[in-house]
Design a protein around this motif. Structure first.
Motif, PDB file in Angstrom:
ATOM      1  N   ASP A 133      12.839  55.596 101.232  1.00 49.62           N
ATOM      2  CA  ASP A 133      11.564  56.271 101.500  1.00 49.62           C
ATOM      3  C   ASP A 133      11.429  57.603 100.781  1.00 49.62           C
ATOM      4  OD1 ASP A 133      10.892  54.194 103.145  1.00 49.62           O
ATOM      5  OD2 ASP A 133      11.300  55.263 105.022  1.00 49.62           O
ATOM      6  N   ARG A 134      12.502  58.022 100.092  1.00 52.46           N
ATOM      7  CA  ARG A 134      12.529  59.350  99.465  1.00 52.46           C
ATOM      8  C   ARG A 134      12.111  60.417 100.467  1.00 52.46           C
ATOM      9  NH1 ARG A 134      10.701  62.024  94.946  1.00 52.46           N
ATOM     10  NH2 ARG A 134      12.500  63.257  95.584  1.00 52.46           N
ATOM     11  N   ARG A 135      12.829  60.437 101.571  1.00 52.37           N
ATOM     12  CA  ARG A 135      12.530  61.339 102.674  1.00 52.37           C
ATOM     13  C   ARG A 135      13.790  62.091 103.080  1.00 52.37           C
ATOM     14  NH1 ARG A 135      12.054  59.657 108.978  1.00 52.37           N
ATOM     15  NH2 ARG A 135      10.701  61.329 109.737  1.00 52.37           N
ATOM     16  N   LEU A 136      13.658  63.411 103.240  1.00 50.79           N
ATOM     17  CA  LEU A 136      14.760  64.231 103.734  1.00 50.79           C
ATOM     18  C   LEU A 136      14.434  64.681 105.153  1.00 50.79           C
ATOM     19  CD1 LEU A 136      17.480  65.624 102.916  1.00 50.79           C
ATOM     20  CD2 LEU A 136      16.105  67.673 102.443  1.00 50.79           C
ATOM     21  N   PHE A 137      15.342  64.404 106.062  1.00 45.38           N
ATOM     22  CA  PHE A 137      15.154  64.700 107.485  1.00 45.38           C
ATOM     23  C   PHE A 137      16.154  65.780 107.892  1.00 45.38           C
ATOM     24  CE2 PHE A 137      16.149  63.639 112.007  1.00 45.38           C
ATOM     25  CZ  PHE A 137      14.888  63.878 112.546  1.00 45.38           C
TER      26      PHE A 137
END
Length: 631
Positions: free
Chosen positions: A132-136
């Motif tokens: 998702d190319r997501r940084l959490f």
């Protein structure tokens, strides 16, 4: 326990230089002296420094999961990871390591953001989802572990456990935030979510934030809150037993480690309770460490020895002198931001002593906030009862006028300062408690600021954010609101910052069993009478611990770490005090009236007034400004 850092590009997948991430983690190598690692992919880089506590040979970070889809860097400990691991294995997850890091990854893969509510521990972590190319990014409920982040000019966001790791990034502009200076002078620290460096933010406790490849920098979202709006109907005996059971389990879960483990022991109720419960559950002598002072009025070492003897601990004690001021420059380096809690000096000393014997130390932090152990909370509850009896239309004009006419008595204990009490009663409870938490009040700050600084600040006043926080709190009573302010504002900003930086500076992991969220939630449901009774705070906890601890430990007056700063500024540090008006880093900022600062220093040195705490604030700000914003 570890240090983390990373870079994430929003809107582009431009490469991240691994050397840049490594430079960031090297800046916080003290947090993880046992190893390091860097992982990069298009648009992202994650870095880690490791202090090995569990699964010493495995659990290296950054760590991947699900064929590399998820990557994590993690600072902290998850105390229920074994139970979570069993639950996740039943759902088909397979583990390659024996530690808690992989359990967080599997929990995130299984439940997404909802995994946070299942974690019992202290943590700050970043998980990158390659699909998702997501940084959490997420931080624990009470803010035990820190996390700073900043948006940079190239469209990236950098994050790290400490400010010093962001400062080595060449695109971070070192510009001071004047509102943070106002916050610092009000409270003695820069609270969440602000930082002394403009553009840098702290992720608040119990918040998470998601960064995506497309879109701007989102606002953090709260994922947990302490709720004082409900009340338990159980009887005293049942509540005592429940509290003991929660404390016992909280201590037991924090005794899991593959390295030597011990405890800080001051001889107060909180640390003594932790040591008592450790001794009950340990097969070997508990290692305890305490600091004594060479001034009898400040020394609690005899009380610590009483507890050490009672539970046959392997006790280590060290006496420190009043010349701790030699550590001031080191303190400024450790904390980065200005930090005016002078008890940071003895805290650093006890951490150094503990690290000579153990790698993990349990502390008693948190009970005062959770169970109403501060005198200011007890006093505030009494003030609120008075406010409820007298309408504001009467209180404001009458008590406000009397308060203005009454002479100041800053030397007296707060209950005897009639001027302070009258002025507090004239206003709202929230404003009164904000004043109780403040170190330097609005009028005193305003008298020190330059015209330019007052113009920059405009209508901004540091106390207003705390007042609004208390007004929105899920509470019933004035005592609730005071404790809510302490748990969500004071605790992460002062107490936990102090312990984290001091312990991590020497490679020691500090654990806080009395901040177990189950204990916090239990305490928030207690009726006021079980928290404060007969002027005694922590009433139920003291009753619950009577089978373990002697009464002279349970019911003696609270002391705490004290540092003789007023004497220092009339003696060896008098020159430092005098320099602030003209020759210091502060003089170059233009924030303050130099003549006003000089007058404060001379009044104190001559013994006409006691400005020791204010001068200490100024000195720590001066040291921080000199380091962070060199000319």
């Amino acid at each position: 326990m570890c240090g983390i850092a990373g870079i994430f590009h929003i809107g582009t997948a431009k490469p991240v230089d691994p050397a840049r991430v490594r430079t960031m983690t090297d800046a916080i190598s003290h947090r993880g002296p046992d190893g390091s690692g860097v992982w990069t992919a298009p648009g992202v880089g994650l870095g880690h420094r490791r202090l090995s506590i569990i699964d010493l040979e495995g659990s290296l970070q950054p760590m991947g999961y699900a064929d590399g889809r998820f990557q994590i860097v993690f600072n902290g400990e998850i105390y229920n990871f074994q139970a979570l691991r069993s639950e996740l294995e039943a759902k088909g997850h397979v583990f390659a390591t024996e530690g808690d890091t992989e359990v967080i990854l599997a929990a995130y893969a299984q439940w997404g953001e909802a995994c946070l509510s299942r974690l019992n521990g202290m943590f700050a972590f970043a998980i990158y989802d390659q699909a998702d190319r997501r940084l959490f990014l997420a931080r624990d409920r009470l803010g035990v572990k820190p996390l700073f982040y900043a948006a940079l000019s190239d469209g990236s966001v950098a994050f790290a456990s400490e400010l010093k790791a962001l400062l080595v990034h060449p695109l971070l502009r070192r510009v001071p935030d004047e509102r943070a200076v106002e916050d610092y002078f009000a409270f003695g620290y820069v609270p969440d979510d602000r930082s002394i460096v403009k553009g840098v933010r702290k992720l608040p406790a119990a918040h998470h934030i998601s960064l995506r490849s497309e879109g701007g920098l989102a606002e953090p979202q709260r994922w947990w809150d302490v709720d004082f709006s409900q009340r338990s109907t159980a009887g005293q005996g049942a509540l005592e037993e429940e509290l003991r059971a929660i404390m016992r389990e909280a201590v037991s879960s924090r005794m899991v480690a593959d390295v030597p483990l011990g405890a800080f022991l001051s001889g107060g109720v909180d640390s003594s309770s932790v040591v008592a419960l450790m001794a009950e559950q340990s097969r070997r002598a508990v290692t305890t460490c305490s600091i004594g002072f060479d001034e009898a009025a400040l020394d609690e070492s005899s009380h610590a020895r009483t507890i050490a003897d009672r539970f046959a601990t392997d006790h280590h004690s060290r006496t420190v002198g009043a010349d701790q001021f030699e550590q001031i420059d080191r303190l400024a380096e450790i904390y980065d931001e200005p930090f005016a809690d002078a008890s940071a000096l003895p805290t650093l000393s006890v951490c150094e002593l503990a690290r000579e014997h153990v790698t993990v130390a349990l502390s008693g932090d948190g009970a005062d906030e959770a169970l109403a152990g501060y005198r200011r909370q007890v006093f505030h509850a009494g003030e609120e009862r008075v406010r409820a009896l007298i309408p504001q239309t009467v209180r404001g004009p009458l008590l406000g006028t009397l308060g203005k006419l009454y002479p100041k008595a800053d030397w007296a204990p707060r209950p005897l300062r009639a001027k302070t009490t009258l002025l507090s009663l004239a206003g709202s409870g929230e404003a009164g408690y904000a004043d109780a938490l403040s170190v330097t009040g609005p009028d005193a700050r305003g008298a020190l600021y330059s015209d330019a600084m007052r113009g920059t600040l405009g209508n901004y006043r540091a106390e207003d954010r705390l007042i609004e926080l208390m007004r929105r709190a899920p509470t019933r009573t004035g005592l609730d609101r005071a404790q809510y302010a302490d748990l969500t504002f004071w605790l992460p900003g002062d107490i936990l910052t102090k312990t984290d930086r001091a312990s991590m500076a020497v490679g020691l992991e500090a654990r806080e069993p009395l901040l177990d969220h189950r204990l916090i939630e239990f305490a928030a449901r207690l009726p006021d009478k079980y928290r404060v009774r007969g002027g005694q705070g922590k009433w139920l906890m003291k009753r619950a611990m009577e089978p373990y601890l002697p009464r002279d430990i349970l019911y003696r007056p609270k002391m705490g770490f004290v540092t003789p700063i007023s004497a220092w500024f009339r003696g060896p540090l008098a020159g430092e005090a005098r320099a602030m008006g003209s020759r210091s880093a502060l003089a170059r900022t233009g924030w303050f009236d130099g003549e006003a600062l000089s007058l404060i220093a001379e009044e104190h040195i001559a013994g006409r007034r006691d400005h020791g705490r204010l001068i200490w604030q100024m000195l720590m700000l001066d040291k921080a400004v000199g380091r962070l914003f060199p000319v």
